[in-house]
Scaffold this active site. Structure first.
Site, PDB file in Angstrom:
ATOM      1  N   HIS A  77       7.202  -0.522  -1.657  1.00  0.00           N
ATOM      2  CA  HIS A  77       7.175  -0.820  -0.219  1.00  0.00           C
ATOM      3  C   HIS A  77       8.312  -1.780   0.156  1.00  0.00           C
ATOM      4  O   HIS A  77       8.936  -1.635   1.213  1.00  0.00           O
ATOM      5  CB  HIS A  77       5.823  -1.416   0.193  1.00  0.00           C
ATOM      6  CG  HIS A  77       4.665  -0.545  -0.200  1.00  0.00           C
ATOM      7  ND1 HIS A  77       3.393  -1.028  -0.360  1.00  0.00           N
ATOM      8  CD2 HIS A  77       4.602   0.784  -0.491  1.00  0.00           C
ATOM      9  CE1 HIS A  77       2.591  -0.028  -0.728  1.00  0.00           C
ATOM     10  NE2 HIS A  77       3.299   1.075  -0.814  1.00  0.00           N
ATOM     11  N   ASP A 237       6.388   5.556   0.700  1.00  0.00           N
ATOM     12  CA  ASP A 237       6.485   5.522  -0.769  1.00  0.00           C
ATOM     13  C   ASP A 237       7.731   6.245  -1.279  1.00  0.00           C
ATOM     14  O   ASP A 237       8.428   5.751  -2.165  1.00  0.00           O
ATOM     15  CB  ASP A 237       5.247   6.180  -1.398  1.00  0.00           C
ATOM     16  CG  ASP A 237       4.038   5.252  -1.414  1.00  0.00           C
ATOM     17  OD1 ASP A 237       4.208   4.026  -1.260  1.00  0.00           O
ATOM     18  OD2 ASP A 237       2.916   5.775  -1.592  1.00  0.00           O
ATOM     19  N   HIS A 260       4.200   8.851  -7.045  1.00  0.00           N
ATOM     20  CA  HIS A 260       5.309   8.083  -7.627  1.00  0.00           C
ATOM     21  C   HIS A 260       5.921   8.748  -8.856  1.00  0.00           C
ATOM     22  O   HIS A 260       7.127   8.680  -9.067  1.00  0.00           O
ATOM     23  CB  HIS A 260       4.850   6.666  -7.961  1.00  0.00           C
ATOM     24  CG  HIS A 260       4.491   5.892  -6.741  1.00  0.00           C
ATOM     25  ND1 HIS A 260       5.402   5.629  -5.750  1.00  0.00           N
ATOM     26  CD2 HIS A 260       3.322   5.355  -6.326  1.00  0.00           C
ATOM     27  CE1 HIS A 260       4.802   4.944  -4.786  1.00  0.00           C
ATOM     28  NE2 HIS A 260       3.544   4.771  -5.112  1.00  0.00           N
TER      29      HIS A 260
HETATM   30 ZN   LIG Z   1       2.507   2.921  -1.292  1.00  0.00          ZN
END
Ligand SMILES: [Zn+2]
Length: 305
Positions: A77, A237, A260
């Site tokens: 972030h 993200d 991710h």
């Molecule tokens: Zn996040």
């Protein structure tokens, strides 16, 4: 958008780590041209961990970086805010291996950059301009970059949950759209998953103050900041994960059901696919060097929750 930038002055904030629940102090400091974005562990004799793909560490529910015996977790972030606001060079000091989670969004980091101010440096910025498609799939998860004259992100998600069966959004990424439409979107998690994480000693700092928690049929928080806050957070993200490329992107990013692990594997693949992009150096306007840059800040109305 021609010159590299850094902060005008140092700024700091304190918060807790999402996984550890421990208090951590974050300091952002100006840095010279071509320094890039580097994390510095002040509790480990100033160990530097550059925010690049080559220093990727553990990836599970957040993105981590590692070098030698040190690591930093949950960098995405903060990196999304710095890279999208055009802060190319900055030293990020932490006294604990986790970036504070703040309210689960990037809005507090936008505010921090706004407080520090931004200035232009006497060196041109280089962009990663996509010239051929680059794609990566893992099962039913897909991510790709296509040529485009400006940076655009299309993201879609689907979960087995009544509130987010399908959400999709396209955004042309610039400072204004980021601070108003993406930065305020918070982290989200499923209640049953959070209970499992807690049993493993993770998410100890997580609460309704810093995450949207989804129960069986709805959210435990009273309100959402956006009807489609979930897909907006996925865009946040991926912006943070793509910051690990080390260059701002000129291209159209399209992702479906990513996370991710997929985002960071894709960033590594992009850097390997050197025939699919070229570095384009911006022309420097000497008159603008040193001049302050206006930094937009997220409006308070966006932060109600
Ligand atoms: Zn996040």
């Amino acid at each position: 958008m021609s010159a590299q930038r850094t902060l005008r002055r140092s700024v700091s904030c304190a918060g807790i780590g999402l996984h550890s629940g421990n208090k951590v102090t974050l300091v952002l400091k100006p840095a010279p041209a071509d320094y890039g974005i580097r994390f510095v562990r002040t509790d480990l004799a100033g160990l530097e961990i550059p925010a690049t793909v080559t220093h990727l560490g553990g990836i599970s529910y957040a993105t981590g970086l590692a070098r030698e015996t040190g690591s930093v977790e949950t960098v995405e972030h903060l990196l999304a805010a710095l890279s999208t606001l055009g802060v190319d060079n900055v030293r990020i000091e932490l006294d604990y291996p986790e970036v504070p989670i703040m309210d689960g969004s990037a809005a507090p980091f936008v505010y921090l950059v706004h407080e520090a101010g931004v200035k232009r440096l006497p060196a041109p910025r280089r962009y990663l301009k996509v010239v051929r498609p680059i794609t990566l799939s893992q099962g039913d998860k897909h991510i790709a970059l296509y040529p485009s004259d400006y940076f655009k992100v299309t993201y879609s998600i689907s979960f087995d949950h009544p509130l987010l069966r399908h959400q999709s959004r396209t955004i042309r990424v610039n400072e204004e759209t980021f601070v108003e439409e993406i930065a305020p979107a918070r982290t989200f998690g499923f209640l049953k998953e959070i209970e499992m994480l807690r049993q493993r000693g993770l998410a100890l700092g997580g609460s309704l103050e810093n995450a949207i928690v989804l129960g069986e049929t709805g959210v435990l928080n009273h309100t959402l900041r956006f009807e489609d806050e979930f897909v907006r957070h996925k865009i946040l993200d991926v912006l943070g994960d793509l910051a690990l490329l080390g260059y701002p992107v000129m291209g159209h990013l399209v992702a479906h059901r990513g996370g991710h692990a997929l985002h960071t594997a894709f960033a590594a693949k992009v850097l390997e696919d050197t025939h699919a992009w070229k570095l384009v150096e911006a022309t420097l306007d000497p008159a603008a060097v040193g001049a302050p840059v206006r930094v937009p800040v997220t409006s308070a109305a966006r932060l109600a929750s």
